[in-house]
Scaffold this active site. Structure first.
Site, short mmCIF file in Angstrom:
data_model
loop_
_atom_site.label_atom_id
_atom_site.label_comp_id
_atom_site.label_asym_id
_atom_site.label_seq_id
_atom_site.Cartn_x
_atom_site.Cartn_y
_atom_site.Cartn_z
N ASP A 30 -2.30 61.58 59.28
CA ASP A 30 -3.78 61.48 59.37
C ASP A 30 -4.31 61.04 60.74
OD1 ASP A 30 -3.31 62.03 56.75
OD2 ASP A 30 -4.28 60.25 55.91
N GLU A 78 -5.96 63.76 55.73
CA GLU A 78 -6.67 63.42 54.49
C GLU A 78 -7.95 64.24 54.52
OE1 GLU A 78 -7.27 59.23 53.77
OE2 GLU A 78 -8.50 59.61 52.00
N LYS A 135 -4.19 66.64 52.34
CA LYS A 135 -3.88 65.87 51.12
C LYS A 135 -5.16 65.22 50.58
CE LYS A 135 -2.33 61.80 53.78
NZ LYS A 135 -3.38 60.87 53.39
N LYS A 138 -4.24 59.20 49.26
CA LYS A 138 -3.73 58.38 50.36
C LYS A 138 -2.27 58.73 50.62
CE LYS A 138 -7.73 56.38 50.59
NZ LYS A 138 -8.71 56.98 51.52
N VAL A 163 -1.87 56.72 60.84
CA VAL A 163 -2.86 55.72 60.40
C VAL A 163 -3.27 55.96 58.96
CG1 VAL A 163 -3.75 55.38 62.72
CG2 VAL A 163 -4.80 57.13 61.28
N THR A 164 -3.79 54.89 58.31
CA THR A 164 -3.64 53.51 58.74
C THR A 164 -2.38 52.93 58.10
OG1 THR A 164 -5.00 52.64 56.90
CG2 THR A 164 -6.13 53.16 58.98
N CYS A 168 -2.68 54.92 54.12
CA CYS A 168 -1.99 56.20 53.91
C CYS A 168 -0.52 56.17 54.34
CB CYS A 168 -2.75 57.31 54.61
SG CYS A 168 -4.33 57.64 53.80
N GLN A 208 13.60 42.04 51.90
CA GLN A 208 14.53 42.22 50.79
C GLN A 208 15.58 43.30 51.10
OE1 GLN A 208 12.54 41.91 46.78
NE2 GLN A 208 10.71 42.32 48.01
N1 TIU Z 1 -5.42 57.78 56.26
C1 TIU Z 1 -5.79 56.64 55.69
O1 TIU Z 1 -5.18 55.60 55.88
N2 TIU Z 1 -6.96 56.66 54.94
C2 TIU Z 1 -7.79 55.58 54.76
O2 TIU Z 1 -8.77 55.65 54.03
N3 TIU Z 1 -7.48 54.44 55.47
C3 TIU Z 1 -8.20 53.29 55.53
O3 TIU Z 1 -7.70 52.33 56.12
N4 TIU Z 1 -9.41 53.23 54.99
#
Ligand code: TIU
Length: 225
Positions: A30, A78, A135, A138, A163-164, A168, A208
């Protein structure tokens, strides 16, 4: 048919990561204008998007090295269908954003496939032969066919960037872990709007004995390619 490549050993946490380029995919999650540039989905949720752009140079260097090594690259976005039929009401209505998914913003309709905001940033743009997946969730394995696509290519290891970190990227890494992939997150090629969440995510992945997988700086990958 898959060709074989030498076994590589990479310094990582919680312990060394063994992989072969021919059985490994780099999954870049993303890295879209909607998350990284002002005016997109990330900012509409109230986030300061400036933090995320900082990982683009390291990710670009790592991507170039991975391409030179001949590794498979998967880019995810996304992004929803224009009619939002793949966007559940819970996702559409969650929070109190300034602009909702599907609303028109400065980069086109928020989080909708084909809009300017949905595109991957220029520095990391896909090239011919690379896989690009839109997609609705997430996680990149939900409703995408990604598992079948990777298994058909004999992929067993996944390197993650993007990210993030805690949304995701972590969701996808956990989905991959449950499907039997050995996943490693490249620490300087991922970022969150919340630095504490990034740090916590890196720690919980490798806790772990690597309950979710491995983490390592991209320099460790560059050193073995
Ligand atoms: N790609 C992804 O992480 N989608 C999000 O909505 N991330 C947020 O941190 N909001």
């Amino acid at each position: 048919m898959t060709t074989t490549s030498p076994a590589l050993r990479m310094d990582a946490a919680p312990f060394v990561y063994d992989f072969e380029v021919s059985k490994t995919a780099l999954v870049i999650i993303d890295m879209q204008r909607d998350f990284i540039e002002p005016g997109g989905f990330g900012e509409s949720l109230g986030n300061d998007v400036a933090l995320l752009e900082a990982i683009v140079p390291a990710t670009r260097t790592m991507l170039a090295a991975w391409r030179r090594a001949g590794g498979l690259v998967v880019h995810t976005r996304e992004a929803h269908r224009p009619d939002l039929s793949d966007c559940p009401p819970a996702k559409l209505n969650r929070g109190n954003p300034r602009l909702r998914i599907g609303d028109r913003g400065p980069m086109g309709r928020i989080l909708v496939a084909g809009e300017p905001g949905s595109q991957i940033v220029e520095a990391l743009a896909p090239v011919d032969g690379e896989i690009v997946i839109d997609k609705p969730g997430k996680g990149a394995f939900y409703a995408t066919g990604l598992d079948e696509l990777l298994k058909a290519r004999g992929i067993a290891h996944l390197l993650f960037a993007g990210v993030t970190t805690e949304v995701c990227v972590q969701t996808t890494m956990r989905e991959a872990n449950d499907r039997g992939y050995d996943g490693l997150l490249l620490e300087d090629c991922t970022e969150s709007y919340f630095p504490a969440f990034k740090a916590a995510t890196l720690a919980m992945i490798r806790a772990q004995g690597g309950i979710v997988g491995w983490t390592a700086p991209s320099s460790a990958l560059l050193a073995v390619l």
